[in-house]
Design a protein around this motif. Sequence first.
Motif, PDB file in Angstrom:
ATOM      1  N   PHE A  10     -77.171  76.241  79.755  1.00  0.00           N
ATOM      2  CA  PHE A  10     -76.370  75.212  79.105  1.00  0.00           C
ATOM      3  C   PHE A  10     -76.147  74.057  80.074  1.00  0.00           C
ATOM      4  O   PHE A  10     -75.922  74.266  81.269  1.00  0.00           O
ATOM      5  CB  PHE A  10     -75.030  75.782  78.653  1.00  0.00           C
ATOM      6  CG  PHE A  10     -75.154  77.017  77.798  1.00  0.00           C
ATOM      7  CD1 PHE A  10     -75.335  76.909  76.432  1.00  0.00           C
ATOM      8  CD2 PHE A  10     -75.111  78.280  78.360  1.00  0.00           C
ATOM      9  CE1 PHE A  10     -75.458  78.043  75.632  1.00  0.00           C
ATOM     10  CE2 PHE A  10     -75.224  79.421  77.579  1.00  0.00           C
ATOM     11  CZ  PHE A  10     -75.400  79.289  76.209  1.00  0.00           C
ATOM     12  N   GLU A  39     -66.806  83.031  74.269  1.00  0.00           N
ATOM     13  CA  GLU A  39     -67.572  81.957  73.651  1.00  0.00           C
ATOM     14  C   GLU A  39     -67.867  80.898  74.717  1.00  0.00           C
ATOM     15  O   GLU A  39     -67.090  80.718  75.662  1.00  0.00           O
ATOM     16  CB  GLU A  39     -66.806  81.323  72.489  1.00  0.00           C
ATOM     17  CG  GLU A  39     -66.535  82.267  71.335  1.00  0.00           C
ATOM     18  CD  GLU A  39     -65.318  83.119  71.532  1.00  0.00           C
ATOM     19  OE1 GLU A  39     -65.383  84.337  71.242  1.00  0.00           O
ATOM     20  OE2 GLU A  39     -64.300  82.588  72.003  1.00  0.00           O
ATOM     21  N   SER A  42     -68.421  76.954  75.287  1.00  0.00           N
ATOM     22  CA  SER A  42     -68.216  75.633  74.698  1.00  0.00           C
ATOM     23  C   SER A  42     -68.803  74.585  75.634  1.00  0.00           C
ATOM     24  O   SER A  42     -68.353  74.442  76.777  1.00  0.00           O
ATOM     25  CB  SER A  42     -66.717  75.362  74.485  1.00  0.00           C
ATOM     26  OG  SER A  42     -66.146  76.336  73.637  1.00  0.00           O
ATOM     27  N   ALA A  77     -69.863  71.724  71.368  1.00  0.00           N
ATOM     28  CA  ALA A  77     -70.664  72.709  70.645  1.00  0.00           C
ATOM     29  C   ALA A  77     -70.275  74.095  71.137  1.00  0.00           C
ATOM     30  O   ALA A  77     -70.313  74.380  72.341  1.00  0.00           O
ATOM     31  CB  ALA A  77     -72.150  72.463  70.877  1.00  0.00           C
ATOM     32  N   HIS A  87     -70.892  78.127  71.246  1.00  0.00           N
ATOM     33  CA  HIS A  87     -71.948  79.133  71.129  1.00  0.00           C
ATOM     34  C   HIS A  87     -71.328  80.527  71.261  1.00  0.00           C
ATOM     35  O   HIS A  87     -70.464  80.759  72.109  1.00  0.00           O
ATOM     36  CB  HIS A  87     -73.014  78.944  72.209  1.00  0.00           C
ATOM     37  CG  HIS A  87     -73.625  77.577  72.217  1.00  0.00           C
ATOM     38  ND1 HIS A  87     -74.820  77.285  71.590  1.00  0.00           N
ATOM     39  CD2 HIS A  87     -73.211  76.408  72.773  1.00  0.00           C
ATOM     40  CE1 HIS A  87     -75.119  76.013  71.755  1.00  0.00           C
ATOM     41  NE2 HIS A  87     -74.166  75.461  72.475  1.00  0.00           N
ATOM     42  N   TYR A 111     -77.435  83.779  72.513  1.00  0.00           N
ATOM     43  CA  TYR A 111     -76.317  82.878  72.291  1.00  0.00           C
ATOM     44  C   TYR A 111     -76.760  81.824  71.280  1.00  0.00           C
ATOM     45  O   TYR A 111     -77.767  81.142  71.468  1.00  0.00           O
ATOM     46  CB  TYR A 111     -75.882  82.204  73.589  1.00  0.00           C
ATOM     47  CG  TYR A 111     -74.995  83.074  74.448  1.00  0.00           C
ATOM     48  CD1 TYR A 111     -73.635  83.190  74.182  1.00  0.00           C
ATOM     49  CD2 TYR A 111     -75.532  83.788  75.522  1.00  0.00           C
ATOM     50  CE1 TYR A 111     -72.826  84.010  74.961  1.00  0.00           C
ATOM     51  CE2 TYR A 111     -74.729  84.602  76.303  1.00  0.00           C
ATOM     52  CZ  TYR A 111     -73.376  84.695  76.014  1.00  0.00           C
ATOM     53  OH  TYR A 111     -72.573  85.508  76.786  1.00  0.00           O
ATOM     54  N   TRP A 163     -75.532  78.664  68.269  1.00  0.00           N
ATOM     55  CA  TRP A 163     -74.524  77.693  67.866  1.00  0.00           C
ATOM     56  C   TRP A 163     -73.728  78.240  66.685  1.00  0.00           C
ATOM     57  O   TRP A 163     -74.296  78.800  65.747  1.00  0.00           O
ATOM     58  CB  TRP A 163     -75.221  76.388  67.484  1.00  0.00           C
ATOM     59  CG  TRP A 163     -74.309  75.327  66.955  1.00  0.00           C
ATOM     60  CD1 TRP A 163     -73.690  74.354  67.672  1.00  0.00           C
ATOM     61  CD2 TRP A 163     -73.908  75.122  65.591  1.00  0.00           C
ATOM     62  NE1 TRP A 163     -72.928  73.565  66.852  1.00  0.00           N
ATOM     63  CE2 TRP A 163     -73.040  74.011  65.560  1.00  0.00           C
ATOM     64  CE3 TRP A 163     -74.194  75.782  64.395  1.00  0.00           C
ATOM     65  CZ2 TRP A 163     -72.469  73.536  64.387  1.00  0.00           C
ATOM     66  CZ3 TRP A 163     -73.609  75.319  63.216  1.00  0.00           C
ATOM     67  CH2 TRP A 163     -72.765  74.208  63.222  1.00  0.00           C
ATOM     68  N   SER A 164     -72.407  78.079  66.727  1.00  0.00           N
ATOM     69  CA  SER A 164     -71.570  78.584  65.641  1.00  0.00           C
ATOM     70  C   SER A 164     -70.680  77.507  65.033  1.00  0.00           C
ATOM     71  O   SER A 164     -70.367  77.564  63.849  1.00  0.00           O
ATOM     72  CB  SER A 164     -70.680  79.727  66.146  1.00  0.00           C
ATOM     73  OG  SER A 164     -69.763  79.260  67.128  1.00  0.00           O
ATOM     74  N   TRP A 165     -70.257  76.531  65.819  1.00  0.00           N
ATOM     75  CA  TRP A 165     -69.299  75.546  65.329  1.00  0.00           C
ATOM     76  C   TRP A 165     -69.305  74.349  66.269  1.00  0.00           C
ATOM     77  O   TRP A 165     -69.649  74.470  67.440  1.00  0.00           O
ATOM     78  CB  TRP A 165     -67.901  76.166  65.245  1.00  0.00           C
ATOM     79  CG  TRP A 165     -66.768  75.229  64.952  1.00  0.00           C
ATOM     80  CD1 TRP A 165     -65.704  74.941  65.762  1.00  0.00           C
ATOM     81  CD2 TRP A 165     -66.565  74.464  63.758  1.00  0.00           C
ATOM     82  NE1 TRP A 165     -64.856  74.057  65.155  1.00  0.00           N
ATOM     83  CE2 TRP A 165     -65.362  73.738  63.909  1.00  0.00           C
ATOM     84  CE3 TRP A 165     -67.288  74.316  62.575  1.00  0.00           C
ATOM     85  CZ2 TRP A 165     -64.858  72.886  62.927  1.00  0.00           C
ATOM     86  CZ3 TRP A 165     -66.788  73.459  61.589  1.00  0.00           C
ATOM     87  CH2 TRP A 165     -65.595  72.769  61.774  1.00  0.00           C
ATOM     88  N   GLU A 166     -68.960  73.202  65.728  1.00  0.00           N
ATOM     89  CA  GLU A 166     -68.818  72.004  66.554  1.00  0.00           C
ATOM     90  C   GLU A 166     -67.499  71.339  66.219  1.00  0.00           C
ATOM     91  O   GLU A 166     -66.966  71.486  65.116  1.00  0.00           O
ATOM     92  CB  GLU A 166     -69.968  71.028  66.311  1.00  0.00           C
ATOM     93  CG  GLU A 166     -69.967  70.418  64.918  1.00  0.00           C
ATOM     94  CD  GLU A 166     -71.035  69.363  64.770  1.00  0.00           C
ATOM     95  OE1 GLU A 166     -70.665  68.192  64.574  1.00  0.00           O
ATOM     96  OE2 GLU A 166     -72.230  69.704  64.850  1.00  0.00           O
TER      97      GLU A 166
END
Length: 389
Positions: free
Chosen positions: A210, A228, A230, A243, A245, A252, A254-257
């Motif tokens: 990342f 998580e 971020s 973002a 993850h 890993y 992506w789940s939400w932004e």
Amino acid sequence: MMTVPYRFLCRWGWGLVACLALGLFIGACRPLSDWGAPTYTLAPTLTPTPTHTITPISTKTPTPTPIPSSTLPPPTPLPTLQPSAVETPIAKVQARLAQANVTPLCLRWEDTDLDGEPEWLGAYLQPGEPSQLKVFILDGETWHDLEAPPAEPGKVDYGLGQYPTCEIEVRDANVDGRAEIIIWGRAEESVDLLHLFVWDGASYRLLGAFVGDAGIRMQNADGDLADEISVRYKAGGGLVWEAVHIWDGANYGWSWERYDWFYLSRPHVYRTDTPERAVISFYLAINDRDLPGAYHLLSQTTQAEQPYETWALGFATTMAVEVGVVHEIERSDDAAVVAAQALSYDNVDGRVAARLWDVSWRVVQTADGWRCVSATTELLDSWDAPYYR
């Protein structure tokens, strides 16, 4: 002349002096013939207080009463590390590092593959323009280099980092029963890097890489014990785009932004120079519990239709709100439509209810910037959040 028996007065607490004074006064008022020969009453003899004979303290040291022995077994002594068990591994790693011409920034002796035997984990800086951070694991005579993946086309290759940092952790970060090697790195002015490796039985495999120019965070926010990740990116206007993850059991993903403030200091400036920023600022104000600031981001027409006191009651149970996936989908003259997704957390009868909304905002441009007029919402998902922080 009426006389009052002074005994009556003394009975009610005047005190000895008052009684004597009143008695003398009454007696003085009687004729002399009434005065007889004075009589004297002998004062009673006080009985002396008997004295007690004090036995001198013995100078002999008393024998202490023995304390009964405990029935619990004695504690097991902690194991001690024998110097010989350390000297040999240290001598071997020193010789191996000298052979490889490596001067480590730091060394750790940890069980990185969970085989019951510790390995040497270290980091060093490889000279160059720019320099490169290198991390290795020495398992007996076997040397493992933990390498970052090659950069994508058109992007800068930072490797594991460019500065002499030594932020390395060994722990089960995703609760998969294995020990992850977590490596933090720094590059350029404000680029953060994070790499995770794990022993797969044959080699140390890369689990995730990342890169973020506004910081990276690892935290367990949902209570499942797995961290998580971020990754934060600069979004302009004092904002960051984040973002999130999560570990899905194999990778890993992506789940939400969501949008957040770049700086934690307050007060914040609510940007309204674009339709998207007006919507983002509205939700950030609510999340900050700045309801007057959020109300100010509504158009004057909307404010006239609903006074602040009535409008604010709609957020009485709101604990937090996040907004993401914000983009303008329509523009005509001084009006626009902005689509977004909002994640709200509300206190419902003592439990935390999480709800995911699909939102479409109609915004208008004014002399003070873009203002929110009205929104249509659609509930996409809802669940109870047993853990909230």
